[in-house]
Design a protein around this motif. Structure first.
Motif, PDB file in Angstrom:
ATOM      1  N   LYS A   1      11.814 -52.118  25.775  1.00  0.00           N
ATOM      2  CA  LYS A   1      12.329 -50.977  26.540  1.00  0.00           C
ATOM      3  C   LYS A   1      11.452 -50.705  27.751  1.00  0.00           C
ATOM      4  O   LYS A   1      10.222 -50.719  27.648  1.00  0.00           O
ATOM      5  N   HIS A   2      12.087 -50.448  28.895  1.00  0.00           N
ATOM      6  CA  HIS A   2      11.312 -50.112  30.090  1.00  0.00           C
ATOM      7  C   HIS A   2      10.916 -48.647  30.068  1.00  0.00           C
ATOM      8  O   HIS A   2      11.258 -47.899  29.137  1.00  0.00           O
ATOM      9  N   MET A   3      10.206 -48.208  31.109  1.00  0.00           N
ATOM     10  CA  MET A   3       9.610 -46.879  31.122  1.00  0.00           C
ATOM     11  C   MET A   3      10.616 -45.746  31.229  1.00  0.00           C
ATOM     12  O   MET A   3      10.256 -44.580  31.057  1.00  0.00           O
ATOM     13  N   GLY A   4      11.860 -46.053  31.472  1.00  0.00           N
ATOM     14  CA  GLY A   4      12.875 -45.008  31.461  1.00  0.00           C
ATOM     15  C   GLY A   4      13.358 -44.668  30.074  1.00  0.00           C
ATOM     16  O   GLY A   4      13.988 -43.627  29.865  1.00  0.00           O
ATOM     17  N   HIS A   5      13.048 -45.537  29.092  1.00  0.00           N
ATOM     18  CA  HIS A   5      13.536 -45.346  27.726  1.00  0.00           C
ATOM     19  C   HIS A   5      12.462 -45.519  26.658  1.00  0.00           C
ATOM     20  O   HIS A   5      12.684 -45.150  25.505  1.00  0.00           O
ATOM     21  N   ALA A   6      11.318 -46.098  26.987  1.00  0.00           N
ATOM     22  CA  ALA A   6      10.270 -46.342  26.001  1.00  0.00           C
ATOM     23  C   ALA A   6       9.710 -45.020  25.471  1.00  0.00           C
ATOM     24  O   ALA A   6       9.764 -43.983  26.145  1.00  0.00           O
TER      25      ALA A   6
END
Length: 460
Positions: free
Chosen positions: A80-85
């Motif tokens: 997951k990238h930083m928008g969802h992690a």
């Protein structure tokens, strides 16, 4: 009873069916330009790391999860990238029970899983401890602050399903022990599929390698071969003084390179090289802490920015993959992909179950030098220390947003194929492009699950 020919045929079929081994080496704060395959001007050569690309494939447009340690590793392991992690900043918060990792998925598929180095995603007794996140073996640091000390009097070890604090000899450099654990793991698991995750601490500060490692960079009188040195003197923090920081950093990069060479040599010696993928990358851009000097070492090469920047130098990292017999040697690929693609790529590669609801895509075709059938339309990053920085990258267009508490947002726009050094801000010339990419940026993130990473305060 099978004849000799029949037995050979069975062995060949079994060999073809055996799941591939995965060795994933993650350097700590190693810049794009610190690997000589990416930067011919680098004052420190990295022949063993370079050889991974010479015998496999080198990616020029590969990206970390973000620009600092813990969240970048979260993206790598959870897809997951930083928008969802869950973990979106440098913290000691553990991964939650629901945050599955690539190690868990491979472990469930019969892989023996080992990790040696720096974890940073959960301490002993928490929901993020290594043994509950898919690892059978571990030796090293549990949190990144402890990893600043290469001569600590204790580390942690996973044995028989339990994490234990173990005392150690403070005269021994921790990387030397970590490397030996890695080599032992390979030997012990040569007859079964294994996933070996090596989040080494090199060349993160502190700059304090053993004297023997510094000798190649010193004259007989003890002065640095790299020219006049400005000693590093501790003013705050935990890093110890270093009178020769350039020589020390060079020694650490050189040691990292040798350690990679030892791993590859052992894989070849054991006859595993035609069934073992070896990945090498870094968790973010180069540091300038404890005497680190990215300008002197040209650590970001042609890129702008360092660790804690969302310019290319903070997030674009080396990625070399070696898999003889599966990848044509010496390929160079400009395919864009990122840390959150590692989980689905490795699960596809190993025929393991994967996860739904992640941001990553499988880039297995890229490992073979081919264009993946499915690629990202765009990429998103976030960094929220001291305010909010966000990035959307779509093909060659890169939009960076800066937002501080109590001030208006500010945008910078770059076209990377014409301006890899991000010198010419085009935001004023292309307002519609800014608007379109800002819309993608807004759509890329969900509210943070933990208040520590809640950006709403700086949006006011």
């Amino acid at each position: 009873m099978l004849t000799g020919c029949a037995m050979l045929a069975v062995m060949l079929v079994q060999g073809q069916q055996r799941k591939p081994n995965i060795i994933f080496i993650l350097a700590d704060d190693l810049g794009y330009g610190n690997v000589s395959a990416y930067n011919s001007k680098s004052p420190v050569r990295t022949p063993n790391i370079d050889r991974l690309g010479q015998e496999g494939i080198r990616f020029t447009d590969f990206y970390a999860g973000t620009t600092v340690c813990a969240p970048s590793r979260c993206a790598l392991l959870t897809g997951k990238h930083m928008g969802h992690a869950y973990i979106r900043g440098n913290t000691r918060l553990p991964l939650r029970t629901q945050d599955s990792t690539v190690a868990q998925l491979l472990q469930q598929n019969g892989y023996r899983t080992g990790m040696f180095g720096k974890w940073g995603l959960g301490e002993a007794g928490t929901t993020g401890s290594p043994e509950v996140k898919g690892f059978d073996a571990f030796y090293g640091y549990l949190n990144q602050q402890h990893a600043h000390n290469y001569y600590t009097d204790y580390l942690f070890e996973l044995k028989e399903g339990q994490i234990r604090k173990v005392p150690r000899d403070t005269s021994i450099y921790t990387q030397d022990e970590i490397q030996q654990h890695a080599l032992t793991f390979i030997r012990a698991n040569k007859d079964k599929p294994f996933f070996l995750f090596l989040p080494f601490t090199l060349p993160h500060a502190e700059l304090a390698p053993p004297t023997a490692d510094m000798q190649p960079f010193l004259h007989e009188d003890g002065s640095s071969k790299l020219g006049p040195e400005t000693p590093y003197e501790r003013k705050k923090g935990t890093y110890r003084n270093q009178p020769l920081p350039h020589a020390a950093f060079a020694a650490m990069v050189s040691k990292l390179d040798r350690n990679v060479g030892e791993i590859v040599a052992l894989v070849k010696q054991l006859g595993l090289d035609n069934n073992t993928y070896i990945f090498f990358t870094s968790d973010n851009g180069p540091h300038k802490e404890g005497g680190g000097d990215p300008v002197f070492f040209d650590s970001n090469g042609p890129l702008k920015g360092v660790k804690r920047d969302l310019y290319e130098g903070g997030i674009r990292v080396p990625m070399l993959v070696r898999a003889p017999g599966k990848v044509s040697a010496g390929q160079v690929s400009s395919i864009q992909w990122a840390f959150w693609d590692i989980l689905p790529t490795l699960t596809t590669l190993t025929h393991s179950a994967t996860l739904s609801g992640i941001d990553g895509l499988s880039y297995v075709e890229a490992l073979n030098g081919n264009k993946p059938a499915r690629q990202h339309d765009y990429f998103y990053w976030q960094f929220n220390e001291g305010g909010l920085q966000e990035v959307v990258l779509q093909e060659d267009w890169k939009l960076i947003r800066f937002k501080q508490r109590g001030s208006a947002e500010r945008f910078e726009l770059y076209h990377l194929s014409d301006d890899i050094g991000e010198v010419h801000d085009l935001a004023a010339e292309y307002p519609q492009k800014v608007k379109a990419l800002a819309k993608l940026m807004k759509a890329s993130k969900s509210p943070a699950a933990h208040t520590e990473f809640d950006w709403s305060a700086v949006e006011q």
